[in-house]
Design a protein around this motif. Structure first.
Motif, PDB file in Angstrom:
ATOM      1  N   UNK A   1       0.853  -1.175   0.000  1.00  0.00           N
ATOM      2  CA  UNK A   1       0.000   0.000   0.000  1.00  0.00           C
ATOM      3  C   UNK A   1       0.895   1.233   0.000  1.00  0.00           C
ATOM      4  N   UNK A   2       0.812   2.089  -1.011  1.00  0.00           N
ATOM      5  CA  UNK A   2       1.672   3.281  -1.068  1.00  0.00           C
ATOM      6  C   UNK A   2       1.541   4.173   0.163  1.00  0.00           C
ATOM      7  N   UNK A   3       0.370   4.180   0.790  1.00  0.00           N
ATOM      8  CA  UNK A   3       0.183   5.001   1.984  1.00  0.00           C
ATOM      9  C   UNK A   3       0.975   4.451   3.166  1.00  0.00           C
ATOM     10  N   UNK A   4       1.347   3.175   3.113  1.00  0.00           N
ATOM     11  CA  UNK A   4       2.086   2.549   4.205  1.00  0.00           C
ATOM     12  C   UNK A   4       3.592   2.776   4.083  1.00  0.00           C
ATOM     13  N   UNK A   5       4.052   3.288   2.939  1.00  0.00           N
ATOM     14  CA  UNK A   5       5.482   3.511   2.755  1.00  0.00           C
ATOM     15  C   UNK A   5       5.874   4.813   3.437  1.00  0.00           C
ATOM     16  N   UNK A   6       6.863   4.731   4.307  1.00  0.00           N
ATOM     17  CA  UNK A   6       7.350   5.899   5.029  1.00  0.00           C
ATOM     18  C   UNK A   6       8.796   6.107   4.594  1.00  0.00           C
ATOM     19  N   UNK A   7       9.080   7.262   4.033  1.00  0.00           N
ATOM     20  CA  UNK A   7      10.420   7.564   3.529  1.00  0.00           C
ATOM     21  C   UNK A   7      11.399   7.780   4.684  1.00  0.00           C
ATOM     22  N   UNK A   8      12.596   7.313   4.490  1.00  0.00           N
ATOM     23  CA  UNK A   8      13.660   7.489   5.473  1.00  0.00           C
ATOM     24  C   UNK A   8      13.988   8.978   5.617  1.00  0.00           C
ATOM     25  N   UNK A   9      14.335   9.404   6.825  1.00  0.00           N
ATOM     26  CA  UNK A   9      14.737  10.801   7.021  1.00  0.00           C
ATOM     27  C   UNK A   9      16.178  11.080   6.604  1.00  0.00           C
ATOM     28  N   UNK A  10      16.879  10.062   6.131  1.00  0.00           N
ATOM     29  CA  UNK A  10      18.281  10.236   5.732  1.00  0.00           C
ATOM     30  C   UNK A  10      18.388  11.270   4.610  1.00  0.00           C
ATOM     31  N   UNK A  11      19.334  12.201   4.781  1.00  0.00           N
ATOM     32  CA  UNK A  11      19.580  13.199   3.743  1.00  0.00           C
ATOM     33  C   UNK A  11      21.001  13.074   3.198  1.00  0.00           C
ATOM     34  N   UNK A  12      21.605  11.923   3.434  1.00  0.00           N
ATOM     35  CA  UNK A  12      22.960  11.607   2.944  1.00  0.00           C
ATOM     36  C   UNK A  12      24.027  12.548   3.486  1.00  0.00           C
ATOM     37  N   UNK A  13      23.826  13.037   4.690  1.00  0.00           N
ATOM     38  CA  UNK A  13      24.839  13.781   5.426  1.00  0.00           C
ATOM     39  C   UNK A  13      25.123  12.926   6.656  1.00  0.00           C
ATOM     40  N   UNK A  14      25.852  11.848   6.432  1.00  0.00           N
ATOM     41  CA  UNK A  14      26.022  10.817   7.451  1.00  0.00           C
ATOM     42  C   UNK A  14      27.283  11.062   8.267  1.00  0.00           C
ATOM     43  N   UNK A  15      27.127  11.848   9.317  1.00  0.00           N
ATOM     44  CA  UNK A  15      28.240  12.156  10.201  1.00  0.00           C
ATOM     45  C   UNK A  15      27.688  12.259  11.613  1.00  0.00           C
ATOM     46  N   UNK A  16      28.344  11.589  12.529  1.00  0.00           N
ATOM     47  CA  UNK A  16      27.883  11.617  13.909  1.00  0.00           C
ATOM     48  C   UNK A  16      28.430  12.833  14.636  1.00  0.00           C
ATOM     49  N   UNK A  17      27.703  13.251  15.653  1.00  0.00           N
ATOM     50  CA  UNK A  17      28.182  14.318  16.512  1.00  0.00           C
ATOM     51  C   UNK A  17      29.454  13.835  17.203  1.00  0.00           C
ATOM     52  N   UNK A  18      30.211  14.746  17.771  1.00  0.00           N
ATOM     53  CA  UNK A  18      31.476  14.400  18.421  1.00  0.00           C
ATOM     54  C   UNK A  18      31.283  13.348  19.516  1.00  0.00           C
TER      55      UNK A  18
END
Length: 68
Positions: A9-26
């Motif tokens: 069901x397309x309504x059940x698909x939830x897009x990832x919040x990833x914005x391809x800025x994959x760096x952790x805080x210090x």
């Protein structure tokens, strides 16, 4: 008629919040791009749509708190 593939069901698909800025805080508390913790990033693919929506709501609160 179906093609033998599971129907999603397309309504059940939830897009990832990833914005391809994959760096952790210090302190490695969360990703500076999506504000998720490592546990949340790893667990995303195992969450159902309701859990993903709840996490997205938490991320909005985190973003608002960070902006203050």
């Amino acid at each position: 008629m179906t093609d033998g593939l599971p129907q999603t069901d397309p309504a059940a698909i939830v897009q990832s919040p990833c914005i391809s800025v994959c760096k952790l805080t210090a302190d490695r508390a969360y990703c500076i791009g999506c504000l998720r913790t490592l546990e949340e990033i790893r667990g995303w693919k195992h969450m159902d749509a309701d859990q993903k929506r709840a996490l997205l709501a938490d991320l909005e609160r985190r973003q608002a708190a960070a902006a203050e």
